[in-house]
Design an enzyme around this catalytic site. Structure first.
Site, mmCIF file in Angstrom:
data_model
loop_
_atom_site.group_PDB
_atom_site.id
_atom_site.type_symbol
_atom_site.label_atom_id
_atom_site.label_comp_id
_atom_site.label_asym_id
_atom_site.label_seq_id
_atom_site.Cartn_x
_atom_site.Cartn_y
_atom_site.Cartn_z
ATOM 1 C CG ASP A 13 65.225 -0.681 48.315
ATOM 2 O OD1 ASP A 13 64.870 -0.943 47.317
ATOM 3 O OD2 ASP A 13 65.531 0.377 48.920
ATOM 4 C CE LYS A 16 58.572 -4.449 49.193
ATOM 5 N NZ LYS A 16 59.591 -4.020 49.741
ATOM 6 N N GLY A 40 61.176 -1.819 42.807
ATOM 7 C CA GLY A 40 62.027 -3.033 42.054
ATOM 8 C C GLY A 40 61.969 -4.229 42.981
ATOM 9 C CG HIS A 41 59.086 -6.241 44.314
ATOM 10 N ND1 HIS A 41 57.861 -6.516 44.551
ATOM 11 C CD2 HIS A 41 59.456 -5.116 45.016
ATOM 12 C CE1 HIS A 41 57.368 -5.588 45.173
ATOM 13 N NE2 HIS A 41 58.329 -4.748 45.903
ATOM 14 C CD GLN A 222 56.880 2.155 46.786
ATOM 15 O OE1 GLN A 222 55.960 2.109 46.888
ATOM 16 N NE2 GLN A 222 57.280 2.331 45.159
#
Length: 426
Positions: A13, A16, A40-41, A222
């Protein structure tokens, strides 16, 4: 041309997605090398906010070739939903997105197994996102999983049934109740949809791009402290999230690795269970959570928040061979008059260390802090390092002194334009 790697240096988180989107114009290829839809990006631009789970973050740049590598575990159902969610951007995704035939497939029963295993752990649960990631990697390592290339095999249905029957036997042992019919229907519809895309031997795609002198960015998911080997085991993800994972997850020889961009927040967060020495379980932590909108982009779960942890950050830099540092969410600390920085740990016996002890999951370490003055003002519109408040500049210099590497990118807000570039990133 070398493959540059971009990855997180904390527990995920870190932001990225934004950085890949910002850097994408410099690259002709963006390739995702590990993880699955538990990541989740988040990208924000032109008033839009979008979360990508499996698709590389270079997808919004039409001229960029995007590759989902062999190290990824791919859920066809979530993939279809992601593609459908991108429809209003008018992107030609069948043109600039390739999927590795060697990427593992997440089956509906993998999700069920994930839930059954987590339920059985009781209070010892690790905080899984229940997306089926762990069971899919388990099948991969035990040499019984299915891969994207199997979807175009004439006996795919038989292979699928054989694996699902094994999963059902395990679920029966756990006495786990489930209804598979609806999920299976959705799964096979998504498989048919996926077959419309370029399913390729991605290791050839990547290495041909290297030979052709193309610029390539490998995107991790991650964070380094969740690496299955080097993270806070067993409270980790199921893949290698570090630079070495880019080699195995894309088929890249170590000699072809170039820059390693390490991303970290100006503070620290963690989702799920596991050690977090600087966690703030008080009003300060809650203020940080609200100001930083620290809720999981995949699960919506509140993230645990705390001050920056330099021993953990230096460890992640060491195992990744980081060459450039990127600091995210400096603006979240705008609300604080003072900022704490953890520079070492006090062990239960009173000794001081700047290394992460093996037994970190079994003991309670006390962070040793240094206090710095906060800047307590907005960073909106600031694009040059000389425009930053002196307190923020001092904070950055303090971190650089301890990390022995310059911070070349400072994010001052969620939008792709909200950043300060220095050095080779400028």
């Amino acid at each position: 041309m070398a493959v540059d790697v971009l990855l997180g240096l904390q527990w995920g988180d870190e932001g990225k997605g934004k950085i890949v989107d910002v850097l994408a114009p410099k690259y002709q290829v963006v390739a995702r090398f590990q993880g699955g839809p538990n990541a989740g990006h988040t990208l924000e631009f032109d008033g839009f906010k979008h979360v990508l789970h499996q698709i590389p973050s270079g997808i919004f740049r039409q001229e960029v070739q995007n590759i989902i590598g062999n190290g990824v575990v791919l859920d066809p159902i979530i993939f279809k939903k992601e593609i459908d969610g991108l429809a209003h951007f008018n992107l030609d995704l069948r043109k600039n997105l390739e999927i590795s035939k060697k990427a593992s497939i997440i089956l509906p029963t993998h999700r069920l197994l994930d839930a059954a295993y987590e339920k059985a752990k009781g209070d010892a649960k690790i905080g899984s996102t229940l997306k089926g990631i762990g069971p899919t990697y388990t099948d991969k390592i035990s040499r019984q999983g299915l891969r994207v290339g199997d979807m175009i095999s004439p006996d795919f249905s038989a292979k699928y049934k054989a694996l699902v029957d094994r999963h059902k036997a395990i679920l029966d042992v756990y006495k786990f109740e489930y209804d598979l019919a609806a999920a299976e229907k959705e799964f096979f519809e998504a498989v048919a949809f996926m077959k419309e895309f370029h399913l390729v031997d991605s290791e050839y795609s990547v290495n041909h791009a290297i030979t052709a002198g193309k610029t390539i960015l490998a995107e991790g998911a991650q964070g380094s402290l969740l690496d299955v080997d080097f993270g806070s085991y067993p409270f980790v993800t199921s893949s290698n999230t570090i630079t070495a994972g880019a080699c195995t997850g894309l088929g890249v020889a170590p000699k072809n690795i170039g820059e390693v961009f390490g991303i970290f927040k100006a503070y620290a967060t963690r989702v799920g269970s596991g050690p977090f020495p600087t966690e703030l379980e008080d009003e300060v932590g809650e203020r940080m959570r609200v100001e930083g909108r620290e809720f999981g982009s995949t699960t919506g779960r509140p993230r645990r928040c705390g001050w920056i942890d330099l021993p953990a950050l230096k460890y992640a830099m060491m195992i990744n061979g980081v060459t450039q540092l990127i600091m995210m969410k400096a603006d979240v600390l705008n609300i604080f008059d003072e900022i704490q920085v953890c520079t070492a740990y006090e062990m239960p016996d009173g000794s001081i260390t700047d290394q992460i002890p093996f037994e970190i999951t079994d003991i309670k370490v006390k962070p040793v802090y240094e206090t710095l003055k906060g800047w307590a003002c907005s960073l909106e519109g600031m694009r040059d390092f000389n425009e930053l408040p002196v307190e923020l500049a001092d904070y950055i210099k303090f971190l650089e002194k301890h990390l022995n590497l310059p911070i070349n990118f400072i994010s001052t807000g969620p939008d792709r334009e909200a950043c300060v570039l220095r050095g080779s990133l400028a």
